[in-house]
Design a protein around this motif. Structure first.
Motif, PDB file in Angstrom:
ATOM      1  N   TYR A   1      -8.736   7.761 -14.006  1.00  0.00           N
ATOM      2  CA  TYR A   1     -10.092   7.216 -14.073  1.00  0.00           C
ATOM      3  C   TYR A   1     -11.130   8.312 -13.854  1.00  0.00           C
ATOM      4  CZ  TYR A   1     -14.044   4.079 -13.107  1.00  0.00           C
ATOM      5  OH  TYR A   1     -15.253   3.437 -13.146  1.00  0.00           O
TER       6      TYR A   1
ATOM      7  N   ALA B   1       0.833  -1.208   0.000  1.00  0.00           N
ATOM      8  CA  ALA B   1       0.000   0.000   0.000  1.00  0.00           C
ATOM      9  C   ALA B   1       0.864   1.253   0.000  1.00  0.00           C
ATOM     10  CB  ALA B   1      -0.938  -0.012   1.207  1.00  0.00           C
TER      11      ALA B   1
ATOM     12  N   ARG C   1     -15.348  -2.092 -10.053  1.00  0.00           N
ATOM     13  CA  ARG C   1     -15.186  -0.675 -10.388  1.00  0.00           C
ATOM     14  C   ARG C   1     -14.077  -0.044  -9.563  1.00  0.00           C
ATOM     15  NH1 ARG C   1     -17.283  -2.097 -13.669  1.00  0.00           N
ATOM     16  NH2 ARG C   1     -19.229  -1.738 -14.739  1.00  0.00           N
TER      17      ARG C   1
ATOM     18  N   ILE D   1      -7.122  -3.211  -0.484  1.00  0.00           N
ATOM     19  CA  ILE D   1      -6.532  -4.536  -0.722  1.00  0.00           C
ATOM     20  C   ILE D   1      -6.671  -5.476   0.472  1.00  0.00           C
ATOM     21  CG2 ILE D   1      -4.904  -3.572  -2.395  1.00  0.00           C
ATOM     22  CD1 ILE D   1      -2.711  -3.799  -0.331  1.00  0.00           C
TER      23      ILE D   1
ATOM     24  N   GLU E   1     -10.804  -1.291 -10.766  1.00  0.00           N
ATOM     25  CA  GLU E   1     -10.482  -0.682 -12.048  1.00  0.00           C
ATOM     26  C   GLU E   1      -9.991   0.753 -11.819  1.00  0.00           C
ATOM     27  OE1 GLU E   1     -13.843  -0.268 -14.581  1.00  0.00           O
ATOM     28  OE2 GLU E   1     -12.655   0.322 -16.344  1.00  0.00           O
ATOM     29  N   ARG E   2     -10.687   1.452 -10.956  1.00  0.00           N
ATOM     30  CA  ARG E   2     -10.303   2.834 -10.662  1.00  0.00           C
ATOM     31  C   ARG E   2      -8.898   2.915 -10.081  1.00  0.00           C
ATOM     32  NH1 ARG E   2     -11.163   6.327  -6.022  1.00  0.00           N
ATOM     33  NH2 ARG E   2     -11.139   8.503  -6.714  1.00  0.00           N
ATOM     34  N   ASP E   3      -8.549   1.955  -9.256  1.00  0.00           N
ATOM     35  CA  ASP E   3      -7.220   1.953  -8.644  1.00  0.00           C
ATOM     36  C   ASP E   3      -6.143   1.386  -9.570  1.00  0.00           C
ATOM     37  OD1 ASP E   3      -8.337   3.056  -6.420  1.00  0.00           O
ATOM     38  OD2 ASP E   3      -7.741   1.483  -5.028  1.00  0.00           O
ATOM     39  N   GLY E   4      -6.547   1.013 -10.779  1.00  0.00           N
ATOM     40  CA  GLY E   4      -5.557   0.540 -11.744  1.00  0.00           C
ATOM     41  C   GLY E   4      -5.098  -0.888 -11.522  1.00  0.00           C
ATOM     42  N   LEU E   5      -5.898  -1.670 -10.799  1.00  0.00           N
ATOM     43  CA  LEU E   5      -5.505  -3.051 -10.520  1.00  0.00           C
ATOM     44  C   LEU E   5      -6.115  -4.032 -11.506  1.00  0.00           C
ATOM     45  CD1 LEU E   5      -5.954  -2.927  -6.650  1.00  0.00           C
ATOM     46  CD2 LEU E   5      -3.863  -2.619  -7.957  1.00  0.00           C
TER      47      LEU E   5
ATOM     48  N   ALA F   1      -3.652   6.298 -11.134  1.00  0.00           N
ATOM     49  CA  ALA F   1      -4.725   5.550 -11.791  1.00  0.00           C
ATOM     50  C   ALA F   1      -6.085   6.148 -11.443  1.00  0.00           C
ATOM     51  CB  ALA F   1      -4.667   4.077 -11.383  1.00  0.00           C
TER      52      ALA F   1
ATOM     53  N   LEU G   1       0.083  -3.764 -12.499  1.00  0.00           N
ATOM     54  CA  LEU G   1       0.041  -3.394 -11.081  1.00  0.00           C
ATOM     55  C   LEU G   1      -0.741  -4.429 -10.276  1.00  0.00           C
ATOM     56  CD1 LEU G   1       0.695  -1.337  -8.860  1.00  0.00           C
ATOM     57  CD2 LEU G   1      -1.370  -0.073  -9.510  1.00  0.00           C
TER      58      LEU G   1
ATOM     59  N   THR H   1      -6.054   4.483   2.338  1.00  0.00           N
ATOM     60  CA  THR H   1      -7.178   4.125   1.459  1.00  0.00           C
ATOM     61  C   THR H   1      -6.816   2.931   0.584  1.00  0.00           C
ATOM     62  OG1 THR H   1      -6.453   5.602  -0.324  1.00  0.00           O
ATOM     63  CG2 THR H   1      -7.896   6.533   1.347  1.00  0.00           C
ATOM     64  N   SER H   2      -5.529   2.860   0.253  1.00  0.00           N
ATOM     65  CA  SER H   2      -5.077   1.760  -0.584  1.00  0.00           C
ATOM     66  C   SER H   2      -5.012   0.460   0.213  1.00  0.00           C
ATOM     67  CB  SER H   2      -3.699   2.121  -1.157  1.00  0.00           C
ATOM     68  OG  SER H   2      -3.456   1.411  -2.339  1.00  0.00           O
ATOM     69  N   LEU H   3      -4.587   0.567   1.463  1.00  0.00           N
ATOM     70  CA  LEU H   3      -4.580  -0.622   2.314  1.00  0.00           C
ATOM     71  C   LEU H   3      -5.997  -1.140   2.531  1.00  0.00           C
ATOM     72  CD1 LEU H   3      -3.055  -2.618   4.165  1.00  0.00           C
ATOM     73  CD2 LEU H   3      -3.490  -1.048   6.052  1.00  0.00           C
TER      74      LEU H   3
ATOM     75  N   THR I   1       1.019  -7.580  -9.255  1.00  0.00           N
ATOM     76  CA  THR I   1       1.956  -7.530  -8.120  1.00  0.00           C
ATOM     77  C   THR I   1       1.245  -7.875  -6.808  1.00  0.00           C
ATOM     78  OG1 THR I   1       1.609  -5.176  -7.612  1.00  0.00           O
ATOM     79  CG2 THR I   1       3.273  -5.698  -9.264  1.00  0.00           C
ATOM     80  N   LEU I   2      -0.086  -7.984  -6.873  1.00  0.00           N
ATOM     81  CA  LEU I   2      -0.847  -8.360  -5.682  1.00  0.00           C
ATOM     82  C   LEU I   2      -1.165  -9.845  -5.648  1.00  0.00           C
ATOM     83  CD1 LEU I   2      -3.375  -5.455  -5.123  1.00  0.00           C
ATOM     84  CD2 LEU I   2      -1.708  -6.334  -3.495  1.00  0.00           C
TER      85      LEU I   2
END
Lengths: 120, 120
Positions: free
Chosen positions: A117, A103, B61, B22, B64-68, A113, B88, B17-19, B91-92
């Motif tokens: 978007y 993260a 969605r 995921i 997709e927005r987060d580019g994953l 991204a 990207l 927010t990213s943590l 990598t997860l």
DNA sequence: CTGCATCCTTAATGATACTG
DNA sequence: CAGTATCATTAAGGATGCAG
């Protein structure tokens, strides 16, 4: 002789409850914090930014119940309670630590991204 | 020249927010499913047991927005939409795959801990 | 200090019907 | 088939006061 084959992708598989517990931001942050050293309740609340006392207590109880965290209360006044990872809990330090680092290390890429978007 | 230092333990850090995205059971299962191959919406719904169409759409969605995840819609009737991990997102695969396997491989140990806890 | 109990608010998820 | 929209339900989270 092989043990039952659990599959977290199946809605009815009991192992799903375990995935739900560990694939959780509060669990991740608590395990990350406890990976360094055993911590008192108050220390934990400081380290895990934004967590409320209620949620911290509840999450710690769940982790204790699942055998990931050990709780030790000292009969002192004022009370002192320390939490530490069990052997089982320590096996989560690496995977959950990896999530936390992901993260942090990929956030800028994620942010770009999102901007792209949202610009559409 | 070092990039900003993100820290997921801080409540106000944007990387949090990213943590949160995921470290989530639906994200984990979707990424695990897409790690094998690109999948249609309906295939994904079958593989991720128990997910509703609404939640699957919303989570896709967000990913997709987060580019994953990349979404490709084909102009056919009936419609066909395929999803695949981006570079990207790939990598997860390892970290989230590890979480899924952890849940499966350690479930029995977790269950015993729960039984012991509940017996008290 | 720790943490339980209570009440309240918000977010997540589910069910259904409907459209291109 | 792959959504969107709406409504209803449930779970998660926050705030406060109090007890050991």
């Amino acid at each position: 002789m092989s043990t039952p084959e659990w599959n977290v992708m199946l809605a009815t598989c009991p192992s799903r409850t375990s995935l739900a517990r560990i694939a959780n931001k509060w669990t991740a942050m608590i395990v990350i914090a406890l990976s360094e050293r055993r911590l008192r309740f108050g220390e934990l609340r400081e380290m895990v930014g934004g967590i409320s006392g209620k949620v911290l207590t509840e999450t710690l109880r769940d982790l204790e119940r699942d055998g990931l965290v050990a709780r030790q209360a000292y009969a002192e006044i004022p009370p002192r309670v320390e939490y530490e990872l069990t052997d089982l809990g320590r096996t989560l330090s690496a995977p959950l630590g990896a999530l936390g680092r992901w993260a942090e290390e990929h956030y800028e890429q994620v942010e770009r991204a999102r901007d792209a978007y949202d610009t559409r």
